[in-house]
Design an enzyme around this catalytic site. Structure first.
Site, PDB file in Angstrom:
ATOM      1  N   ARG A 194     -15.527   6.560 -12.918  1.00  0.00           N
ATOM      2  CA  ARG A 194     -16.363   6.686 -11.721  1.00  0.00           C
ATOM      3  C   ARG A 194     -17.840   6.800 -12.089  1.00  0.00           C
ATOM      4  O   ARG A 194     -18.715   6.628 -11.240  1.00  0.00           O
ATOM      5  CB  ARG A 194     -15.997   7.934 -10.911  1.00  0.00           C
ATOM      6  CG  ARG A 194     -14.565   8.048 -10.383  1.00  0.00           C
ATOM      7  CD  ARG A 194     -14.114   6.838  -9.640  1.00  0.00           C
ATOM      8  NE  ARG A 194     -13.378   5.943 -10.535  1.00  0.00           N
ATOM      9  CZ  ARG A 194     -13.160   4.667 -10.269  1.00  0.00           C
ATOM     10  NH1 ARG A 194     -13.618   4.113  -9.174  1.00  0.00           N
ATOM     11  NH2 ARG A 194     -12.474   3.920 -11.116  1.00  0.00           N
ATOM     12  N   GLN A 210      -4.850   2.628 -12.911  1.00  0.00           N
ATOM     13  CA  GLN A 210      -5.325   3.430 -11.793  1.00  0.00           C
ATOM     14  C   GLN A 210      -4.217   3.700 -10.778  1.00  0.00           C
ATOM     15  O   GLN A 210      -4.484   3.972  -9.609  1.00  0.00           O
ATOM     16  CB  GLN A 210      -6.515   2.746 -11.111  1.00  0.00           C
ATOM     17  CG  GLN A 210      -7.726   2.598 -12.016  1.00  0.00           C
ATOM     18  CD  GLN A 210      -8.946   2.086 -11.272  1.00  0.00           C
ATOM     19  OE1 GLN A 210      -9.507   2.755 -10.416  1.00  0.00           O
ATOM     20  NE2 GLN A 210      -9.362   0.871 -11.602  1.00  0.00           N
ATOM     21  N   ASP A 261      -3.948  -6.777  -2.291  1.00  0.00           N
ATOM     22  CA  ASP A 261      -4.970  -5.965  -2.955  1.00  0.00           C
ATOM     23  C   ASP A 261      -4.377  -4.607  -3.349  1.00  0.00           C
ATOM     24  O   ASP A 261      -3.449  -4.120  -2.696  1.00  0.00           O
ATOM     25  CB  ASP A 261      -6.147  -5.769  -1.990  1.00  0.00           C
ATOM     26  CG  ASP A 261      -7.353  -5.131  -2.658  1.00  0.00           C
ATOM     27  OD1 ASP A 261      -7.445  -5.150  -3.906  1.00  0.00           O
ATOM     28  OD2 ASP A 261      -8.221  -4.609  -1.927  1.00  0.00           O
ATOM     29  N   GLU A 262      -4.918  -4.000  -4.393  1.00  0.00           N
ATOM     30  CA  GLU A 262      -4.488  -2.663  -4.857  1.00  0.00           C
ATOM     31  C   GLU A 262      -2.975  -2.604  -5.021  1.00  0.00           C
ATOM     32  O   GLU A 262      -2.303  -1.662  -4.582  1.00  0.00           O
ATOM     33  CB  GLU A 262      -4.956  -1.570  -3.877  1.00  0.00           C
ATOM     34  CG  GLU A 262      -6.454  -1.514  -3.647  1.00  0.00           C
ATOM     35  CD  GLU A 262      -7.208  -0.916  -4.849  1.00  0.00           C
ATOM     36  OE1 GLU A 262      -6.580  -0.630  -5.888  1.00  0.00           O
ATOM     37  OE2 GLU A 262      -8.438  -0.750  -4.728  1.00  0.00           O
ATOM     38  N   LYS A 299     -13.170  -6.791  -8.673  1.00  0.00           N
ATOM     39  CA  LYS A 299     -11.894  -7.165  -8.066  1.00  0.00           C
ATOM     40  C   LYS A 299     -12.086  -7.730  -6.659  1.00  0.00           C
ATOM     41  O   LYS A 299     -11.540  -8.783  -6.321  1.00  0.00           O
ATOM     42  CB  LYS A 299     -10.981  -5.941  -8.021  1.00  0.00           C
ATOM     43  CG  LYS A 299      -9.743  -6.097  -7.162  1.00  0.00           C
ATOM     44  CD  LYS A 299      -8.930  -4.832  -7.128  1.00  0.00           C
ATOM     45  CE  LYS A 299      -9.628  -3.703  -6.412  1.00  0.00           C
ATOM     46  NZ  LYS A 299      -9.756  -3.926  -4.951  1.00  0.00           N
ATOM     47  N   THR A 300     -12.867  -7.027  -5.841  1.00  0.00           N
ATOM     48  CA  THR A 300     -13.065  -7.463  -4.450  1.00  0.00           C
ATOM     49  C   THR A 300     -13.776  -8.810  -4.415  1.00  0.00           C
ATOM     50  O   THR A 300     -13.437  -9.687  -3.604  1.00  0.00           O
ATOM     51  CB  THR A 300     -13.877  -6.408  -3.681  1.00  0.00           C
ATOM     52  OG1 THR A 300     -13.177  -5.162  -3.703  1.00  0.00           O
ATOM     53  CG2 THR A 300     -14.100  -6.844  -2.245  1.00  0.00           C
TER      54      THR A 300
END
Length: 674
Positions: free
Chosen positions: A622, A278, A247-248, A56-57
């Protein structure tokens, strides 16, 4: 024409050159097809569903670089993030990619961007441009002042303290729910004081304006007010920012989403990136509907999915994909691994919670001996108290660890408060314990506690002295109500000091400590839950002396070992909420059973089950190489003994889904028999 869009709103292709220089970044080589499609997309509203570990980043970074290379002036780009660190990292990488600085681009947290805006227009809201920002401690103190100014006895029975009221106000602002409703639903034990709480909130807002100060929630609230109330301000920023990237996005609240909509209202070049699977912060005011209903607000938006995962093995991803399928409200997606096959996730039922802790510690040691660094392993759980036995077992074995979900369980303030009550029962000369418990009461500060201790220390039997009427007169009259309350609690404890430690902890809670938590702490219910589990833990000890000795030895060992350890080489113990955005080679998830994961309390909230399932999904994603899911088959409940425990519904769902798939990539669970 500005960038890739004309002022009329007509879309045009991005130019292939900037000021006669060929574009240098080889996007086709550096991005996968999913990422490339997002980065090269032209204007308009864009929704990017970015699965865990999907880059994503990287996608956001290259998108910003693409916009700048294509001729969009940096000052016409707004990048809103949830941490300044994330914004700095992305902008630094953009500068590396394009080989020059990008001064002028607005990149930072929502609050940072709000601050920049309000600095220029505060006068519109009757603030001076040099207003100050209150931190949480400043805010707490000012609210306490407002309680006094509102002629409310802040020390009276069942009235919340400043930080609790601050939490109520914050939640009301960020969710756009009336304060009275917040009190009624989240703080029902203060419902009878609702009008007074509202009066304090009104006074707080008035005093902030008089003092020319804002708190963090004001920054967002007044940013939106500027855009809604002043058309020229809205027009200025809507024209200035040709591209808005968020973002997010799944973590945004109503205020943040509305602000972004307003700023993008003219060109509609709003790109939001996030993962609906998420979205786990509703307790902070995050609104899941923002990302889920984005296509409804922007019917012509284009939706992209990043489903290629670079983090985890296919086996772990298969489990993660199955774990989220039963959520009805979601964007369907399937994470695909680029890594080769690995170890199947391991389901570990244990006889009880002690054996669960023993398994966790033993497996960590075995993995460490096999060459995996301690810092590459994490123990995850739903609630902080779930880690209690694991912390104790790891301390016993000398395994260094760090807590990401707060401080170590037995070092938390509410645990130490209750433990101090127990310590004075065993040792009437324990000065530190006396002063701590005295300080929990009304009008008893450090100086008064010193006076009370001097009185007690001169008497051969401090316990008897507390029960004597002379005790009430040993301190200033202002402390009398607090001393009376303490005397009543101590009289109850003293009368049953031969009872079990767990019984005594219950007595402390019922004698007023539960009310103290509710008045002082926004997370009072969570702290009470900690203490209930602490009492369950204490029931394993035959005497109060044995219980306190064990706690002292454990905390003493912790201080002697581990302080010299390298910070990076520690096992991480973390709540799932704190683990979001992180990754480890090995993840060991504990208490994967009904009532703990999902947490019984959370299931009572609207949409609670689906959010708990998203938490489970976050935990599983994770893990890079190995994933362990553990739960006890029995758990001890006071008064009922050892009761059977059911595995989490999320685990049962996995079994059901796996059996129904003919072409599953790996066989059923690998079961570890303990």
């Amino acid at each position: 024409m500005l960038g890739g869009k004309m002022d009329s709103g007509q879309s045009v292709p991005f130019p292939r050159k900037t000021q006669g220089i060929d574009i240098m970044i080889q996007y086709e080589k550096e991005l996968n097809p999913e990422q490339l499609q997002v980065v090269l997309e032209e204007d308009g509203p864009l929704l990017v569903i970015a699965g865990a570990g999907s880059g994503k980043t990287r996608t956001l970074t290259y998108r910003v670089a693409r916009l700048v290379e294509s001729g969009i002036p940096p000052e016409r780009i707004l990048l809103a993030t949830f941490t300044n660190k994330a914004a700095r990292s992305m902008l630094s990488r953009v500068e590396t990619l394009i080989g020059r600085e990008i001064a002028g681009l607005w990149g930072g947290t929502f609050h940072h961007c709000a601050y920049r805006t309000l600095r220029s227009h505060a006068a519109r809201l009757d603030y001076a441009n040099n207003f100050s920002i209150l931190d949480s401690e400043d805010s707490r103190q000012l609210i306490n002042t407002c309680i006094t100014e509102s002629r409310i006895d802040g020390k009276s029975d069942k009235f919340p303290r400043g930080d609790v009221i601050g939490d109520m106000i914050s939640l009301s602002i960020n969710t756009e729910i009336p304060l009275s409703n917040i009190v009624g639903s989240r703080y029902s034990y203060f419902s009878h004081r609702t009008e007074e709480i509202i009066a304090v909130a009104v006074q707080y807002r008035k005093r902030k304006k008089e003092l020319n100060v804002m708190d963090f929630d004001d920054l967002l609230f007044f940013w939106r007010e500027l855009l809604l109330r002043f058309d020229d301000v809205l027009d200025m920023y809507a024209k200035r920012f040709l591209h808005v990237l968020v973002d997010e996005y799944q973590d945004t609240n109503r205020l943040q989403a509305e602000i972004m909509d307003l700023i993008a209202s003219q060109h509609k070049n709003l790109m939001v990136v996030g993962d609906d699977s998420q979205s786990i912060y509703s307790f902070r005011g995050a609104n899941y509907e923002n990302i889920l209903r984005f296509p409804d607000r922007y019917p012509n938006c284009k939706t992209f999915k990043l489903e290629t995962n670079y983090r985890s093995t296919p086996e772990i991803l298969h489990l993660a994909n199955l774990s989220i399928t039963n959520n009805e409200n979601q964007f369907q997606k399937t994470l695909r691994a680029v890594r080769e096959r690995g170890i199947r996730p391991v389901l570990v039922p244990t006889r009880n919670v002690l054996q669960q802790a023993d398994f966790i510690a033993q497996r960590i040691l075995e993995l460490h001996r096999s060459g995996i660094a301690l810092g590459e392993m994490a123990v995850l759980y739903r609630a902080h108290y779930h880690s209690m036995e694991v912390q104790m077992e790891m301390t016993r074995r000398g395994i260094p660890f760090e807590i990401r979900s707060g401080i170590r369980f037995f070092e938390q303030a509410h645990i130490k408060d209750v433990t101090s009550y127990l310590r004075i029962l065993v040792n009437p000369l324990d000065e530190l314990a006396w002063k701590r418990v005295l300080g929990l009461h009304v009008k008893i500060g450090r100086i008064t506690a010193d006076k009370v201790w001097r009185f007690l220390s001169r008497i051969s039997d401090p316990h008897a002295a507390v029960l004597n009427e002379e005790f009430i007169g040993c301190a200033p009259r202002s402390a009398t109500p607090g001393l009376r309350r303490f005397q009543e609690t101590f009289r109850t404890l003293h009368g049953c000091e031969s009872r079990s430690p767990s019984f005594l902890i219950d007595v402390i809670l019922k004698a007023g400590y539960s009310e103290f938590l509710r008045e002082k702490h926004p997370d009072a219910l969570s702290r009470e839950e900690d203490l209930i589990q602490f009492a369950n833990f204490a029931s394993r000890f035959a005497s109060l002396e044995d219980f306190l000795s064990e706690l002292a030895l454990l905390t003493g060992v912790n201080e002697e070992t581990g302080t010299e350890e390298i910070r990076e080489d520690r096992v991480v113990l973390s709540s799932i909420h704190q683990a979001k955005g992180l990754e480890w080679t090995v993840v060991l998830m504990i208490w994967c059973c009904e009532g703990m994961m999902p947490l019984a309390r959370a299931l009572k909230e609207p949409g609670g089950e689906e959010e708990e399932r998203r938490l489970f999904y976050v935990a599983t994603t994770r893990a890079k190489d190995q994933l362990y899911l553990s739960y006890p088959l029995t758990d001890y409940a006071r008064g009922m003994g050892n009761l059977p425990v059911n595995p989490s519904r999320f685990i049962l769902e996995l079994s059901s889904c796996t059996k129904s798939k003919k072409d599953r990539p790996y066989d059923q669970w690998q079961i570890d028999e303990i």
